[in-house]
Design a protein around this motif. Sequence first.
Motif, short mmCIF file in Angstrom:
data_model
loop_
_atom_site.label_atom_id
_atom_site.label_comp_id
_atom_site.label_asym_id
_atom_site.label_seq_id
_atom_site.Cartn_x
_atom_site.Cartn_y
_atom_site.Cartn_z
N VAL A 1 0.84 -1.20 0.00
CA VAL A 1 0.00 0.00 0.00
C VAL A 1 0.87 1.25 0.00
CG1 VAL A 1 -2.02 -1.07 1.08
CG2 VAL A 1 -0.19 -0.14 2.52
N ASP A 2 0.33 2.31 -0.55
CA ASP A 2 1.07 3.57 -0.67
C ASP A 2 1.54 4.13 0.67
OD1 ASP A 2 0.60 3.40 -3.37
OD2 ASP A 2 -1.03 4.87 -3.36
N TRP A 3 0.73 3.95 1.72
CA TRP A 3 1.06 4.56 3.01
C TRP A 3 2.09 3.76 3.83
CZ3 TRP A 3 -3.76 2.86 1.61
CH2 TRP A 3 -4.26 1.74 2.25
N ASN A 4 2.52 2.61 3.33
CA ASN A 4 3.62 1.83 3.92
C ASN A 4 4.54 1.37 2.79
OD1 ASN A 4 1.48 1.45 6.19
ND2 ASN A 4 3.40 0.69 7.06
N PRO A 5 5.20 2.32 2.11
CA PRO A 5 6.01 1.95 0.95
C PRO A 5 7.11 0.95 1.30
CG PRO A 5 6.43 4.22 1.60
CD PRO A 5 5.31 3.73 2.46
N GLY A 6 7.24 -0.04 0.43
CA GLY A 6 8.28 -1.05 0.60
C GLY A 6 7.86 -2.24 1.43
N ASP A 7 6.75 -2.13 2.17
CA ASP A 7 6.29 -3.24 2.99
C ASP A 7 5.27 -4.09 2.23
OD1 ASP A 7 7.83 -2.46 5.18
OD2 ASP A 7 6.23 -1.22 6.01
N VAL A 8 5.28 -5.37 2.51
CA VAL A 8 4.34 -6.30 1.90
C VAL A 8 3.59 -7.00 3.04
CG1 VAL A 8 4.08 -8.34 0.44
CG2 VAL A 8 5.84 -6.63 -0.10
N PHE A 9 2.28 -7.06 2.92
CA PHE A 9 1.44 -7.65 3.96
C PHE A 9 0.56 -8.74 3.35
CE2 PHE A 9 1.99 -3.10 4.74
CZ PHE A 9 2.60 -3.11 5.98
N THR A 10 0.17 -9.70 4.17
CA THR A 10 -0.81 -10.68 3.69
C THR A 10 -2.20 -10.13 3.96
OG1 THR A 10 -1.03 -11.94 5.75
CG2 THR A 10 0.76 -12.61 4.21
N TYR A 11 -3.16 -10.58 3.16
CA TYR A 11 -4.53 -10.14 3.34
C TYR A 11 -5.04 -10.50 4.74
CZ TYR A 11 -5.61 -8.76 -1.50
OH TYR A 11 -5.67 -8.12 -2.71
N GLY A 12 -4.71 -11.72 5.18
CA GLY A 12 -5.15 -12.15 6.51
C GLY A 12 -4.60 -11.26 7.60
N GLU A 13 -3.32 -10.91 7.48
CA GLU A 13 -2.68 -10.03 8.45
C GLU A 13 -3.36 -8.66 8.48
OE1 GLU A 13 1.95 -8.73 9.07
OE2 GLU A 13 1.27 -8.97 7.00
N VAL A 14 -3.68 -8.12 7.33
CA VAL A 14 -4.33 -6.81 7.25
C VAL A 14 -5.73 -6.87 7.86
CG1 VAL A 14 -5.31 -5.11 5.66
CG2 VAL A 14 -2.98 -5.98 5.29
N ALA A 15 -6.50 -7.88 7.50
CA ALA A 15 -7.87 -7.99 8.00
C ALA A 15 -7.87 -8.08 9.53
CB ALA A 15 -8.58 -9.18 7.38
N ARG A 16 -7.01 -8.91 10.09
CA ARG A 16 -6.94 -9.05 11.55
C ARG A 16 -6.41 -7.77 12.21
NH1 ARG A 16 -6.27 -14.10 9.63
NH2 ARG A 16 -4.02 -13.96 9.37
N HIS A 17 -5.51 -7.08 11.53
CA HIS A 17 -5.01 -5.81 12.06
C HIS A 17 -6.16 -4.80 12.17
CE1 HIS A 17 -2.86 -2.08 12.64
NE2 HIS A 17 -3.45 -1.60 11.56
N VAL A 18 -6.98 -4.71 11.14
CA VAL A 18 -8.08 -3.75 11.15
C VAL A 18 -9.06 -4.07 12.28
CG1 VAL A 18 -10.08 -2.89 9.84
CG2 VAL A 18 -7.85 -3.15 8.71
N ILE A 19 -9.34 -5.35 12.49
CA ILE A 19 -10.23 -5.75 13.59
C ILE A 19 -9.63 -5.34 14.94
CG2 ILE A 19 -11.16 -7.74 14.85
CD1 ILE A 19 -11.32 -9.13 12.00
N ALA A 20 -8.37 -5.71 15.17
CA ALA A 20 -7.70 -5.42 16.44
C ALA A 20 -7.53 -3.91 16.64
CB ALA A 20 -6.35 -6.12 16.50
N HIS A 21 -7.26 -3.19 15.58
CA HIS A 21 -7.07 -1.74 15.63
C HIS A 21 -8.31 -1.06 16.20
CE1 HIS A 21 -7.31 2.27 13.60
NE2 HIS A 21 -6.08 2.36 14.08
N GLU A 22 -9.47 -1.45 15.71
CA GLU A 22 -10.70 -0.82 16.20
C GLU A 22 -10.96 -1.19 17.65
OE1 GLU A 22 -15.28 0.15 15.04
OE2 GLU A 22 -13.93 -0.68 13.54
N ILE A 23 -10.75 -2.44 18.00
CA ILE A 23 -10.97 -2.88 19.38
C ILE A 23 -10.05 -2.10 20.32
CG2 ILE A 23 -10.74 -4.83 20.97
CD1 ILE A 23 -11.71 -6.60 18.54
N HIS A 24 -8.82 -1.88 19.91
CA HIS A 24 -7.87 -1.08 20.70
C HIS A 24 -8.42 0.32 20.95
CE1 HIS A 24 -4.24 1.15 21.74
NE2 HIS A 24 -4.48 1.93 20.70
N HIS A 25 -8.89 0.97 19.91
CA HIS A 25 -9.38 2.34 20.06
C HIS A 25 -10.69 2.40 20.84
CE1 HIS A 25 -6.26 4.55 18.11
NE2 HIS A 25 -6.31 3.78 17.04
N VAL A 26 -11.51 1.37 20.75
CA VAL A 26 -12.73 1.31 21.55
C VAL A 26 -12.38 1.28 23.04
CG1 VAL A 26 -14.62 -0.25 22.20
CG2 VAL A 26 -14.30 0.40 19.81
N GLY A 27 -11.28 0.63 23.38
CA GLY A 27 -10.83 0.66 24.76
C GLY A 27 -10.50 2.07 25.22
#
Length: 153
Positions: A104-130
Amino acid sequence: MLTLFKYNWQVRDEWFDWCGQVPFEELIRTRIGGVGSILHTLFHVVDAEGSWIGALAGKPDPKPNFEDYMNVDKLRNLSHAFRDEVKPFLAHWTSALEDKTISVDWNPGDVFTYGEVARHVIAHEIHHVGQLSVWSRELGLQPVSANLIGRNL
């Protein structure tokens, strides 16, 4: 995977409702943690989901500006618009997508798996809800329940 996104969407909508009892000045007041304020933290969660899951679905980064969504109703509408865009993609999630990769443009040079991204988005929101829950208690208000049990998901 979709169940946890539905959980986040349901909780997020309840936070938008919760905002109705809070004066605007408190929603935008700078706080410790998060991205600065209650409203900006909610915007950040919406933006991150729209950007990351949109990228997995092959959509361009929408890049909304917080200043355009400094209103609970406008932000709720943005959240629902992004949800409508990514929900079909998430509804067709299969294990075959887990190891597919993306850059993705906002993390140039990094490569992520779809599963990793999807789980990150889930955990990210739960973190901020806390964080929102702590701020709610600081205001003397009951936070939105983070309980997944009983949500009929």
